[in-house]
Design a protein around this motif. Structure first.
Motif, short mmCIF file in Angstrom:
data_model
loop_
_atom_site.label_atom_id
_atom_site.label_comp_id
_atom_site.label_asym_id
_atom_site.label_seq_id
_atom_site.Cartn_x
_atom_site.Cartn_y
_atom_site.Cartn_z
N GLU A 1 1.32 2.56 7.01
CA GLU A 1 1.40 1.19 6.48
C GLU A 1 0.24 0.86 5.56
OE1 GLU A 1 3.28 -2.17 9.13
OE2 GLU A 1 2.04 -0.84 10.37
N ASP A 2 -0.91 1.47 5.83
CA ASP A 2 -2.12 1.22 5.04
C ASP A 2 -2.15 2.04 3.76
OD1 ASP A 2 -3.02 -0.54 7.01
OD2 ASP A 2 -4.06 1.06 8.10
N ASP B 1 -2.21 5.39 3.68
CA ASP B 1 -2.83 6.70 3.89
C ASP B 1 -1.76 7.79 3.84
OD1 ASP B 1 -5.38 5.57 4.24
OD2 ASP B 1 -5.01 5.25 6.37
N ALA C 1 0.83 -1.21 0.00
CA ALA C 1 0.00 0.00 0.00
C ALA C 1 0.87 1.26 0.00
CB ALA C 1 -0.93 0.00 1.21
#
Length: 82
Positions: free
Chosen positions: A69-70, A72, A29
């Motif tokens: 980590e996601d 964003d 991501a």
């Protein structure tokens, strides 16, 4: 009839985010987000691991962006660059 001279596009980035030494430390991501920011001239500066969480930090013309980590993106992170 005058021929129009095509000017080559000026590439401002010094290197693509994918060529950074930090690239392999990113989650999938984060890689997508870093690639997107790279199109706007951001460069991957470093990756910080804190409490088991990864935070990618990118810079562009004095601006700073952080990627969780996601994936964003935070364009006004509370990060001090030394």
């Amino acid at each position: 009839m005058m021929q129009t001279q095509l000017k080559p596009m000026l590439e401002r980035r010094r290197e693509a985010p994918e060529q950074s030494v930090w690239w392999n430390k990113l989650s999938l991501a984060q890689k997508f987000s870093a690639s997107s920011l790279g199109k706007f001239g951001y460069e991957l500066t470093f990756v910080r691991n804190d409490d088991g969480h990864s935070l990618a930090v990118m810079q562009c013309s004095g601006g700073v962006a952080a990627i969780s980590e996601d994936g964003d993106i935070e364009t006004s992170p509370k990060i001090t660059i030394r």
